[in-house]
Design a protein around this motif. Structure first.
Motif, PDB file in Angstrom:
ATOM      1  N   GLY A  85       0.820  -1.210   0.000  1.00  0.00           N
ATOM      2  CA  GLY A  85       0.000   0.000   0.000  1.00  0.00           C
ATOM      3  C   GLY A  85       0.851   1.256   0.000  1.00  0.00           C
ATOM      4  N   VAL A  86       1.943   1.237   0.756  1.00  0.00           N
ATOM      5  CA  VAL A  86       2.877   2.369   0.782  1.00  0.00           C
ATOM      6  C   VAL A  86       3.485   2.584  -0.600  1.00  0.00           C
ATOM      7  CG1 VAL A  86       5.096   3.149   1.708  1.00  0.00           C
ATOM      8  CG2 VAL A  86       3.373   2.171   3.246  1.00  0.00           C
ATOM      9  N   ALA A  87       3.842   1.473  -1.275  1.00  0.00           N
ATOM     10  CA  ALA A  87       4.419   1.572  -2.617  1.00  0.00           C
ATOM     11  C   ALA A  87       3.413   2.141  -3.615  1.00  0.00           C
ATOM     12  CB  ALA A  87       4.902   0.199  -3.075  1.00  0.00           C
ATOM     13  N   VAL A  88       2.166   1.700  -3.522  1.00  0.00           N
ATOM     14  CA  VAL A  88       1.111   2.200  -4.403  1.00  0.00           C
ATOM     15  C   VAL A  88       0.915   3.699  -4.215  1.00  0.00           C
ATOM     16  CG1 VAL A  88      -1.407   2.177  -4.656  1.00  0.00           C
ATOM     17  CG2 VAL A  88      -0.141   0.034  -4.746  1.00  0.00           C
ATOM     18  N   HIS A 139       3.195   5.781  -3.107  1.00  0.00           N
ATOM     19  CA  HIS A 139       4.417   6.415  -3.602  1.00  0.00           C
ATOM     20  C   HIS A 139       4.401   6.547  -5.126  1.00  0.00           C
ATOM     21  CE1 HIS A 139       8.678   7.477  -3.708  1.00  0.00           C
ATOM     22  NE2 HIS A 139       8.888   6.516  -4.592  1.00  0.00           N
ATOM     23  N   GLU A 140       3.854   5.534  -5.797  1.00  0.00           N
ATOM     24  CA  GLU A 140       3.841   5.513  -7.260  1.00  0.00           C
ATOM     25  C   GLU A 140       2.660   6.263  -7.864  1.00  0.00           C
ATOM     26  OE1 GLU A 140       3.992   1.424  -8.469  1.00  0.00           O
ATOM     27  OE2 GLU A 140       5.671   0.985  -7.129  1.00  0.00           O
ATOM     28  N   GLY A 141       1.702   6.664  -7.037  1.00  0.00           N
ATOM     29  CA  GLY A 141       0.543   7.381  -7.549  1.00  0.00           C
ATOM     30  C   GLY A 141      -0.434   6.516  -8.310  1.00  0.00           C
ATOM     31  N   VAL A 142      -0.529   5.231  -7.936  1.00  0.00           N
ATOM     32  CA  VAL A 142      -1.471   4.324  -8.598  1.00  0.00           C
ATOM     33  C   VAL A 142      -2.906   4.795  -8.391  1.00  0.00           C
ATOM     34  CG1 VAL A 142      -2.343   1.943  -8.648  1.00  0.00           C
ATOM     35  CG2 VAL A 142       0.115   2.370  -8.480  1.00  0.00           C
ATOM     36  N   VAL A 143      -3.185   5.351  -7.212  1.00  0.00           N
ATOM     37  CA  VAL A 143      -4.456   6.031  -6.958  1.00  0.00           C
ATOM     38  C   VAL A 143      -4.145   7.451  -6.509  1.00  0.00           C
ATOM     39  CG1 VAL A 143      -5.782   3.972  -6.401  1.00  0.00           C
ATOM     40  CG2 VAL A 143      -4.551   5.148  -4.604  1.00  0.00           C
ATOM     41  N   ALA A 144      -5.155   8.281  -6.433  1.00  0.00           N
ATOM     42  CA  ALA A 144      -4.940   9.716  -6.216  1.00  0.00           C
ATOM     43  C   ALA A 144      -4.320  10.034  -4.868  1.00  0.00           C
ATOM     44  CB  ALA A 144      -6.264  10.466  -6.378  1.00  0.00           C
ATOM     45  N   ILE A 202      -6.855   4.701  -1.219  1.00  0.00           N
ATOM     46  CA  ILE A 202      -6.321   3.362  -0.943  1.00  0.00           C
ATOM     47  C   ILE A 202      -7.155   2.706   0.151  1.00  0.00           C
ATOM     48  CG2 ILE A 202      -4.349   2.054  -0.046  1.00  0.00           C
ATOM     49  CD1 ILE A 202      -2.508   4.099  -1.332  1.00  0.00           C
ATOM     50  N   ASP A 203      -7.405   3.472   1.206  1.00  0.00           N
ATOM     51  CA  ASP A 203      -8.225   2.943   2.302  1.00  0.00           C
ATOM     52  C   ASP A 203      -9.614   2.564   1.814  1.00  0.00           C
ATOM     53  OD1 ASP A 203      -6.209   3.186   4.160  1.00  0.00           O
ATOM     54  OD2 ASP A 203      -6.875   5.122   4.928  1.00  0.00           O
ATOM     55  N   ALA A 204     -10.228   3.447   1.037  1.00  0.00           N
ATOM     56  CA  ALA A 204     -11.571   3.178   0.520  1.00  0.00           C
ATOM     57  C   ALA A 204     -11.580   1.924  -0.336  1.00  0.00           C
ATOM     58  CB  ALA A 204     -12.079   4.375  -0.281  1.00  0.00           C
ATOM     59  N   GLY A 205     -10.606   1.809  -1.229  1.00  0.00           N
ATOM     60  CA  GLY A 205     -10.556   0.654  -2.113  1.00  0.00           C
ATOM     61  C   GLY A 205     -10.415  -0.650  -1.371  1.00  0.00           C
ATOM     62  N   MET A 206      -9.569  -0.667  -0.346  1.00  0.00           N
ATOM     63  CA  MET A 206      -9.338  -1.914   0.390  1.00  0.00           C
ATOM     64  C   MET A 206     -10.504  -2.264   1.315  1.00  0.00           C
ATOM     65  SD  MET A 206      -6.706  -3.068  -0.932  1.00  0.00           S
ATOM     66  CE  MET A 206      -6.495  -4.497   0.130  1.00  0.00           C
TER      67      MET A 206
END
Length: 694
Positions: A623-626, A628-633, A638-642
């Motif tokens: 999740g931290v990597a995602v 960092h990479e800007g996979v989501v806004a 990220i929290d909502a998606g999971m």
């Protein structure tokens, strides 16, 4: 002018006196499309009722001035602000005083309910002597406060059991579900059901004639609230709740039961006990995280537009989509087609052989039978879903969803055959679980109208849909797909088209570590129990069987190289035929009647102390990597998606919120300790220094 109200000016309430002496009090909250209880609304109500109590009218009718419904409950934004200021107790006290003033008014009082009536809306209705509800399908009456980590605090938890009896009252309050008008009438929650056009007249009739509920209802309401009954029923209800939720995770339902069990005396004493426990619950991390989850859900809904209309409403169609064509009649494709038809779209379903379609059509009938309670309406719903072996629906479709096997070449070949048959403005989407869209868009003629539309299994239950974008996709494509998601009751989440997207990218390190622990000899049931104790909806070993080992293997072919992970023995090769998991009745566990048969863990077995960290930290690390990479806004999405895609412990607020609350530095140190013990699969990913984690 109504006697006693001279000189008073109201922003939210309008009072009108009829010729028969009845006062009709209408709530039309200023500058809002929906009625909610803010402090201003409550204070105005209290002032108005204080004046009316001096010279009571012949009767009082409460109704809504909003076409969309009665009252949605408390203003959650204001609730959060009051909690942050530490004055939530004052707010609850004011609401209790105003509603009790209504209950003590020396004239018949009637709540005229149409549309949604939730939380504080139901509580003010309970403070009236009578209730009438419209028989419109949109009318729903409920007390969903438990979903926010609290329970009804404006007298609702006191009045409802006394009105309809403890069993029915707690069924409503502990689950957060809602009643239709007819169901509410059946249990005695409302006294009368009327056509929407006759609602006011029905309320007037109740003022003049009243209503007497059946003796059985009145007796049940009395007997189930006596002291002996409370002592007998409360432990049973607590045990039932404990089967679905842990007390340390979700204290509200247990506190509600216990407060009811031990509280006695008059109304003021009961209200004081209610207020004290609700104030305490509102300050818990669980309540604050669940309120946060509520706002995350509202944010995702807004991505599809505020009011995505339903098909057949005569309004503009959501995203210009009316007809949907699904290719692939497996579990995912068949359920996407069935769910879309259930929600009002014209759907055609295609596969390479008719038996596959027939099986999906049969499963769709089961869904319609479960969801459409009115048998007379089922044929109309079923008629919206059509078998289409030859793909005749493609030229008419506004949206095509591909849901075939997870093989890039097979998908690209399909697109080459389908795309020339599409309408100029039609959207082509893929339900791939993990394949990067850069692999799939090769040779696509119209990349601007191509996207990923990743549903989560099981489709009827899981609310999340990932909208996968790529650098050639048009912004309006995302907007149209988000509107479609809203129209079928799903939450859209825009995600970059990298391998695994968001959901599978975070889940699979968690699942892989579970499979690794299992291969080391740690019992599957012990692994699952550890994850459930943390707050996951089901354990990762069981989840692997539910996902299907064939699907997991396919996803891993994309993810393992990308993430630098080694597949454990259980997932290193494709599964044997008949051993794909739940769908075959055999995976890591044997399955019977949809349930896993888990071998008993030996009583003397001790779970490794670091097992929880081994399972959860890989998910957080990714999740931290995602982020960092800007996979989501941002971290919130990220929290909502999971939470909405995997059921990640809502009471913890999501993986990023869990890192913040625990402390990013402390979490990083635990991850580094695992790396030192088990190897580089636990190596911290870039991004742990992000300000978003502090």
């Amino acid at each position: 002018m109504i006697a006693g109200l001279d000189g008073l000016r109201f922003s939210h309430w309008q009072a009108e006196q009829r010729d028969d002496g009845i006062v009709v009090l209408t709530l039309d909250r200023a500058d809002e499309s929906v009625n909610t209880f803010s402090q201003d609304v409550v204070l105005e109500l209290d002032a108005l009722l204080e004046r009316l109590s001096i010279d009571p009218p012949k009767g009082l009718i409460l109704r809504s001035g909003k076409a969309k419904g009665f009252i949605a409950g408390a203003d959650i934004h204001e609730f959060q602000e009051l909690d942050a200021k530490g004055v939530i107790g004052d707010s609850i006290r004011r609401g209790q005083l105003a509603f009790q003033r209504l209950a003590e008014l020396r004239c018949p009082t009637v709540a005229a309910i149409h549309g949604f009536c939730m939380g504080g809306g139901t509580e003010i209705a309970l403070a009236c002597r009578y209730r009438v509800a419209s028989n419109d399908a949109s009318t729903r009456i409920g007390l969903p406060e438990v979903k926010l980590g609290i329970y009804p605090g404006w007298g609702g938890s006191v009045r409802l059991p006394r009105l309809i009896g403890a069993p029915a009252a707690f069924d409503l309050m502990l689950t957060g579900r809602s009643f239709s008008a007819q169901a509410a009438k059946a249990v005695g929650l409302v006294d009368k059901v009327a056509d929407p056009a006759q609602l006011l007249e029905a309320a007037v009739e109740l003022v003049h004639k009243g209503a007497q509920r059946p003796f059985k209802q009145r007796f049940l309401a009395w007997i189930t609230n006596t002291w002996p009954a409370r002592q007998l029923l409360a432990p049973t209800m607590a045990k039932q709740v404990a089967r679905k939720a842990r007390k340390d995770h979700y204290p509200a339902p247990f506190t509600l039961i216990e407060t009811w069990r031990r509280s006695g005396g008059g109304m003021q004493s009961l209200l004081a006990a209610e207020r004290k426990s609700v104030v305490k619950l509102a300050g818990t991390p669980t309540a604050r995280n669940l309120v946060r989850v509520y706002f995350l859900q509202e944010r995702m809904k807004a991505l599809g537009g505020k009011d995505s209309p339903e098909t057949g409403s005569g309004k503009p169609l959501p995203g210009g989509i009316a007809r949907v064509h699904v290719i692939g009649a497996g579990v995912m494709g068949g359920d996407i087609a069935a769910w879309s038809a259930y929600k009002g779209f014209q759907v055609t379903l295609q596969d390479r052989e008719q038996p596959y379609i027939d099986k999906a059509m049969a499963r769709a009938q089961e869904l319609f039978a479960k969801k459409v309670k009115d048998e007379t309406k089922r044929p109309e719903v079923a008629a919206r879903l059509a078998s289409d072996l030859n793909g005749d629906g493609i030229p008419e479709a506004d949206l095509v969803v591909e849901a075939i096997i997870e093989q890039s070449e097979a998908k690209r070949d399909l697109y080459a055959a389908v795309e020339p048959r599409l309408k100029p403005d039609a959207l082509l989407t893929t339900n791939t679980s993990a394949i990067p869209l850069t692999e799939l868009r090769e040779h696509i003629r119209r990349p601007a109208q191509f996207a990923g539309l990743h549903f989560v299994n099981p489709v009827p239950l899981m609310p999340l849909v990932e909208i996968i974008h790529h650098d050639g996709m048009a912004p309006q494509t995302q907007q149209r797909l988000a509107a479609f998601c809203n129209a079928i009751g799903k939450l859209p989440l825009p995600v970059a088209g990298t391998p695994g997207f968001l959901l599978n990218r975070l889940l699979f390190p968690y699942l892989l570590e579970a499979a690794t622990a299992y291969s080391e000899g740690i019992p599957g049931a012990a692994i699952d129990r550890t994850a459930v104790k943390f707050g996951m909806p089901l354990g990762p070993v069981e989840l692997l069987d539910v996902v299907g080992h064939d699907v997991a293997y396919s996803v891993l072919q994309e993810l393992a190289p990308f993430l630098g992970l080694q597949a454990p023995p259980a997932l290193a090769t494709a599964p044997e035929p008949g051993k794909r998991g739940k769908k075959d009745g055999q995976g890591i566990y044997a399955w019977e009647n949809g349930r896993p048969k888990k071998p008993e863990v030996p009583k003397d077995y001790r779970v490794p102390e670091d097992l929880e960290d081994r399972l959860i930290l890989p998910l957080l690390n990714e999740g931290v990597a995602v982020l960092h990479e800007g996979v989501v806004a941002d971290a919130d999405l990220i929290d909502a998606g999971m939470i909405f895609g995997s059921g990640f412990a809502p009471f913890r607020g999501g993986p990023m919120q869990y890192i913040r609350s625990t402390g990013a530095d402390a979490m990083l140190a635990r991850l580094q300790a695992l790396q030192a013990k088990y190897g580089d699969r636990f190596k911290p990913r870039p991004g742990w220094d992000s300000p978003a984690l502090r």
